[in-house]
Design a protein around this motif. Structure first.
Motif, short mmCIF file in Angstrom:
data_model
loop_
_atom_site.label_atom_id
_atom_site.label_comp_id
_atom_site.label_asym_id
_atom_site.label_seq_id
_atom_site.Cartn_x
_atom_site.Cartn_y
_atom_site.Cartn_z
N UNK A 30 0.86 -1.18 0.00
CA UNK A 30 0.00 0.00 0.00
C UNK A 30 0.90 1.22 0.00
N UNK A 31 0.81 2.03 -1.04
CA UNK A 31 1.57 3.27 -1.12
C UNK A 31 0.71 4.40 -0.59
N UNK A 32 1.20 5.13 0.40
CA UNK A 32 0.51 6.28 0.98
C UNK A 32 1.30 7.53 0.62
N UNK A 33 0.61 8.53 0.10
CA UNK A 33 1.29 9.76 -0.32
C UNK A 33 0.41 10.95 0.00
N UNK A 34 1.04 12.05 0.37
CA UNK A 34 0.32 13.30 0.54
C UNK A 34 0.02 13.92 -0.82
N UNK A 35 -1.11 14.56 -0.91
CA UNK A 35 -1.48 15.18 -2.20
C UNK A 35 -0.58 16.38 -2.50
N UNK A 36 -0.22 17.10 -1.46
CA UNK A 36 0.78 18.18 -1.55
C UNK A 36 0.44 19.21 -2.62
#
Length: 895
Positions: free
Chosen positions: A835-841
């Motif tokens: 599961x890749x979690x990333x901030x939308x930023x």
């Protein structure tokens, strides 16, 4: 014999086809010339002209939020003698008198089925739920207009009517025309103005039901008296009508419902072919009976609609079978016939126009003042009372039907008929702007709005004094479910949120709150879960599932908006998710709303605000199409990788419209949500799975509010023993290579982009937030460092177990996107699902990755679509472009 039966016999004489040997276009036959032995060619030409005119006007008038009936009536008037009839030979060529019987028969059949739909649309239960206000408004909206309508009929009769017409009949017709409210048009206006779920809309709908039923009874009584030659005949007509109503609503209704139950139609909520056949036969026989006893056949269709059961959405499914053909084809034919009988050229003097204005004034103010005063007395404020009075004064469809009946009966002549048609158009046209004037959006109150959620308080949600507080620990979620294929994604994510609590105890009681009827009611349901270990109250997860159904101008959609209680209980998506939450010891609430598609994002934001949700979760379904599935079966190699839901945006092949529409909805939620937002893209299961069902999380941490939210959420996920994580704090190092960079052109591009974004935001939010001043950026950087230090060095006791399952690393690279893609690829090689979690930023981003992202796309031979980057942000877009073999969770902190 009734008028409808005579029309059938007349049409039968014309439709006897005895075509000559060479009756074709190639033998010189003109299809626009009426041929009694072959009326079909001219009938098709008439239908195309009528439907084309109606659709054109509907598109134009729809932009000023006018109901479709306005376009249909105006289209009929334009095609009639008032406008296009003045073109030489137009009427004789397109609408010759010899062709009118066939056109009339078609229109009357369509009108019968339309009144059947109106009968099904009426739900007396709506009136019962709002009896106090609706009965008073309905009575005031009938008695006062009927009295004033009878008064204004006296001078109209003396000036315009043929004195051979019975004065009492004329007075009765005018009174009914002034007093009646067009319930079908009222529903469409409430739908167009998004008022169905407001207090005003609910009460007006209930009052309109009562007004409509009484109006049809009075109209039927009027027609019966007109068609009867003597008083004894009229008495027989009324007795036959009452006997048929009792016969239809008791034994026939019981037999129909019994048959529907035996065939499984009520259980499934969908009529079988047998039930469709039985329904059509009942409608036609009912229309035939009311016609031959001396009442118009439309009343038979209306009565047939009243006996249809509304259980389990059966009536809604039945309406869906009929509505499109009736509204697209049949109704425009009827209104065109009305237009052919309307001649505005006869309104050619001051007296005629004076009486027309008088009819408009009396009809409007008798409805408006009566209903508005009663509404004010029953507790509504001035704005709501004004809106109720304006809505109840709308005319349109029902009045036009009554006027046509009066014209056919010889009570109204063409001039008087035209005056009342113009009055109906004016009052219906006025309704929408008046309602918007009295009751704009900012003053609207939703019926049964959700109270503030009190499931988990801030004190109960705190896990410690040192930092994993209620603001960090997410316990209240709103999940949006619109499609069946989104269920696996939401089940997967909610299962990740479950974790073993310290000192877990057994609690046999589980409270579930179901939000029913478009969030109009909240019912506490207690389930016994004996033997299931429960989490302590301070860590229990609360999930609110929101199901959105599009509200259109179709009758079935309006009926769905009135039956949200039943839909919420029976909806398969909500039932499955509700059961899933029950088995996993979660506080589960469900809500179903029928709203316009353009209002989806605003409704999600309102629901999250009213439920005090800490995070809104949006799923992006990745179900392949039939073509993709067949290709995958034919090519096993193509199925080894995970599905990329954004392929439609990367390539120019295929239809991008559905993906772009989903992207725009998500971006609107990002822009409008008062809570944190998570977009979850579930790629499904990989071929190799850990036996324990473990999941590994990979988070690239660049900094900024969205990345801080992502880091805290990963820590929360890792409180589940089946979760582990790798967190890489990535920074961009300076490159020794010099690359050509045109600062002037880049500055121009940034300025143009900023201008376009600011203009575009007025119609569609781009969610590009300001960079902030230096002080704000320094504060954001400080917050990044403090949070990183808290999780890497000074652990909180309550989350020691979670931090032990997280690997923290720091890394610097000249190409940070390439570096994190390499790290994610290594993480995906393990047995656990990735599961890749990333901030939308998109707000306060530490650095821009635009140049590297473009280079990344160029390496893979794809073009960078703006929709993807605007939806996901640059970091998440890089993972999608690389088709990383894992699911994706994109987070945005609330603004």
């Amino acid at each position: 014999m009734g008028a409808f039966s005579s029309e059938i016999l007349d049409a039968a004489r014309f439709i006897r086809r005895a075509a000559p040997a060479q009756s074709s276009l190639f033998s010189g036959v003109n299809p626009a010339t009426y041929n009694a032995s072959d009326p079909l060619p001219l009938w098709v030409i008439q239908v195309v002209v009528i439907v084309g005119m109606t659709q054109l006007l509907s598109l134009l008038l729809g932009r000023i939020r006018q109901p479709r009936v306005i376009a249909e009536v105006i289209g009929g008037v334009l095609l009639g003698p008032s406008v296009m009839g003045r073109i030489p030979n137009f009427t004789n060529t397109i609408f010759p008198k010899a062709s009118i019987p066939v056109l009339t028969l078609t229109a009357d059949i369509g009108l019968i089925f339309f009144l059947f739909l109106v009968g099904m649309e009426i739900d007396v239960r709506v009136m019962k739920r709002n009896a106090r206000a609706s009965i008073g408004i309905s009575l005031a909206g009938l008695t006062i207009p009927l009295g004033l309508g009878a008064a204004v009929a006296v001078p109209i009769y003396n000036v315009f009517a043929d004195h051979s017409v019975n004065f009492g009949y004329f007075l009765l017709f005018v009174a009914v025309s002034v007093g009646i409210t067009a319930f079908p048009v009222l529903c469409r206006i409430l739908t167009e103005l998004k008022l169905l779920d407001t207090t005003v809309g609910v009460v007006v709908l209930a009052a309109g039901v009562g007004n409509d039923i009484v109006g049809w009874v009075l109209l039927a009584l009027t027609v019966a008296l007109v068609n009867a030659s003597t008083g004894i005949t009229a008495l027989w007509v009324l007795l036959a009508a009452v006997a048929y109503v009792l016969f239809l609503t008791m034994p026939v209704r019981w037999v129909y419902k019994w048959t529907a139950r035996r065939t499984g139609s009520l259980e499934s909520g969908t009529p079988t072919l047998l039930m469709m056949t039985l329904t059509v036969v009942i409608v036609l026989i009912s229309a035939f009976y009311t016609d031959i006893i001396g009442i118009h056949p439309i009343f038979g269709g209306f009565l047939a609609g009243l006996i249809i059961p509304h259980d389990n959405g059966y009536a809604i499914a039945l309406v869906e079978k009929f509505e499109d053909l009736v509204s697209v084809l049949f109704l425009p034919l009827y209104f065109t016939l009305s237009g052919l009988n309307t001649n505005l050229g006869l309104l050619n003097n001051g007296i005629t126009w004076g009486y027309t204005i008088l009819i408009c004034v009396v009809s409007f103010f008798s409805k408006f003042l009566g209903c508005a005063v009663v509404a004010k007395l029953t507790g509504f404020n001035y704005r709501e009372a004004g809106a109720i009075g304006s809505l109840m004064s709308c005319k349109g469809l029902v009045e036009l039907i009554a006027l046509n009946v009066g014209l056919q009966a010889g009570i109204l002549d063409t001039r008087t008929f035209s005056m009342f048609v113009l009055h109906a158009l004016v009052l219906t046209f006025m309704t929408t702007p008046l309602v918007l004037l009295f009751y704009p959006v900012k003053y609207r109150v939703r019926a049964g709005a959700l109270p503030k959620a009190t499931t988990v308080s801030a004190e109960e949600g705190a896990l410690g004094a040192r930092g994993f507080s209620n603001e960090v620990m997410k316990t209240r979620f709103t999940v949006v479910l619109n499609r069946l294929e989104q269920l696996p994604a939401m089940m997967t994510l909610t299962q990740m949120l479950q974790y073993s609590s310290v000192g877990g105890t057994t609690n046999p009681t589980h409270h579930t709150s179901e939000s029913l009827s478009d969030e109009k009611a909240s019912v506490e349901v207690t389930h016994s879960l004996s033997g299931l270990p429960a989490m302590p109250q301070q860590s229990r997860i609360s999930i609110g599932a929101l199901r959105l159904i599009e509200l259109t101008d179709r009758t079935s959609a309006v009926m769905k908006s009135q039956a949200t209680d039943m839909l919420n209980r029976n909806d398969p998506i909500l039932n499955v998710f509700r059961t899933f939450g029950h088995l996993n010891r979660m506080v589960m609430s469900t809500a179903l709303s029928v709203v316009g598609s353009e209002e989806f994002s605003a409704h999600v934001a309102d629901h999250a605000r009213q439920a005090s949700s800490q995070m809104v979760v949006l799923p992006w379904s990745t179900a392949p199409s039939a073509d993709e599935s067949s290709r995958g079966a034919a090519d096993p190699a193509s199925s080894t990788g995970s599905a990329n839901p954004f392929d439609g945006l990367f390539s120019s092949q295929g239809d991008r419209t559905p993906v772009v529409g989903q992207s725009q909805f998500i971006r609107k939620v990002f822009a409008e949500s008062p809570a944190d937002v998570a977009l979850f893209v579930d790629r499904g299961f990989t071929d190799v799975l850990d036996d324990r069902g473990c999941q590994h999380v990979f988070l690239p941490f660049f900094g900024g509010p969205d990345d801080r939210l992502a880091l805290s959420f990963v820590v929360q996920l890792c409180m589940n023993p089946a979760m582990s994580a790798t967190v890489v704090r990535m920074s961009k190092s300076a490159s020794d290579k010099l690359t050509p960079y045109n600062t002037i052109e880049e500055a121009k591009g940034e300025q143009i982009h900023s201008t376009i974004a600011s203009v575009h935001y007025a119609t569609f939010p781009d969610t590009v937030y300001g960079l902030g001043d230096t002080q704000m950026r320094l504060a954001s950087d400080t917050a990044d460092n403090l949070l990183w230090a808290q999780y890497t060095s000074s652990a909180t006791p309550e989350i020691n177990g979670a931090l032990a399952r997280i690997t923290f690393t720091e890394r610097s690279s000249t190409q940070p996107l390439h570096a994190i893609l390499e790290d994610a690829a290594r993480a995906a090689q393990g047995p656990a699902r990735l599961l890749v979690v990333a901030g939308r930023s998109r707000r306060l981003a530490v650095t821009s990755h635009d140049a590297e992202l473009r280079a990344l796309f160029a390496e893979r031979g794809a073009s960078l679509a703006a929709d993807v980057r605007k939806t996901l942000g640059e970091v998440a877009t890089a993972f999608v472009a690389a088709n990383t073999n894992g699911s994706l969770l994109v987070l945005q902190a609330r603004r």
